[in-house]
Design an enzyme around this catalytic site. Structure first.
Site, PDB file in Angstrom:
ATOM      1  N   ASP A 168      -3.437  -1.310   3.658  1.00 35.49           N
ATOM      2  CA  ASP A 168      -3.910  -0.906   2.385  1.00 35.49           C
ATOM      3  C   ASP A 168      -4.442  -1.599   1.189  1.00 35.49           C
ATOM      4  OD1 ASP A 168      -4.489   1.257   0.249  1.00 35.49           O
ATOM      5  OD2 ASP A 168      -4.064   2.587   1.019  1.00 35.49           O
ATOM      6  N   HIS A 199      -7.150   0.746   3.453  1.00 34.20           N
ATOM      7  CA  HIS A 199      -7.399   1.829   2.985  1.00 34.20           C
ATOM      8  C   HIS A 199      -8.511   2.744   2.901  1.00 34.20           C
ATOM      9  CE1 HIS A 199      -6.496   4.460  -0.773  1.00 34.20           C
ATOM     10  NE2 HIS A 199      -8.174   4.887  -1.166  1.00 34.20           N
TER      11      HIS A 199
END
Length: 230
Positions: A168, A199
């Site tokens: 992420d 993400h």
């Protein structure tokens, strides 16, 4: 299937939400908590999909205090700039007031139980919803900044599921580890990690969309809601 725009009455004013109902008209409820792009097609599609699965889904306009009716995509630099600007101005604590008002609006339309699912900013808000509202179950996808509010987990009373993307770009490995270490022994919390995902791996049409991981996460979410909202 397509939903409708409704008005939600909150203690600080009225705001809009996108409501999608199942063919039967009744079922458990799910509050859908938006990303930083407003109540856009991605969020409306999620609500529609939940309605097809038998849920009464309501996606609230989280940015109404800043700019009502935001509906943008992740497809241009200008939209990203606007999204980050809104994210910077957004206050989570007032957002929670609006989420509780949304739960209160949704519950009478349902068979009783209401869950919440959120993505990105909404993933953080889904975590906070689990801690600070009367939700019956909540799921957060790649929530940003959860590590800053871990102390709130002591208020969790209902099941929470978190989907964490290992790569992420907005939640560094240290922050991820902090979340996992702090919550792993909480019997109400289930954490799933997707080590190779970035993400927004579940955002259809997004740069980091990963169908295999998204399908896996969504199946886990459906099973979680089936168990906890029945």
């Amino acid at each position: 299937m397509s939903g409708e725009k409704i008005t939600i009455k909150g203690p600080d004013g009225n705001f809009s939400g996108y409501l999608a109902k199942p063919a039967s008209g009744k079922g458990p409820g799910i509050v859908v908590i938006q990303e930083i792009f407003g109540v856009n097609k991605v969020m409306r599609d999620i609500a529609d999909d939940l309605a097809r699965e038998g849920y009464v889904a309501l996606c609230l306009d989280l940015f109404w205090r800043i700019e009502p009716g935001v509906d943008i995509t992740d497809q241009s630099e200008a939209e990203w700039k606007k999204a980050f600007d809104l994210f910077g101005k957004f206050k989570g604590d007032t957002g929670l007031i609006d989420i509780q008002a949304t739960i209160d609006t949704l519950r009478p339309m349902t068979t009783g139980k209401v869950g919440a699912v959120g993505y990105c900013l909404g993933g953080f808000m889904a975590y906070m919803t689990g801690c600070k509202t009367d939700i019956d179950a909540s799921v957060g996808y790649y929530g940003v900044n959860i590590q800053t509010r871990l102390a709130e987990a002591e208020y969790l009373k209902k099941p929470l599921m978190l989907h964490i993307a290992g790569k992420d770009e907005f939640v560094n490995p240290g922050a991820q580890q902090e979340i996992i270490d702090d919550l792993r022994d909480n019997p109400l919390v289930t954490i799933h990690q997707y080590p190779e995902c970035d993400h927004a791996f579940a955002r259809v049409g997004g740069a980091h969309y990963d169908k295999k991981a998204a399908d896996e996460a969504n199946a886990r979410t459906r099973a979680f809601f089936k168990k906890n909202l029945a």
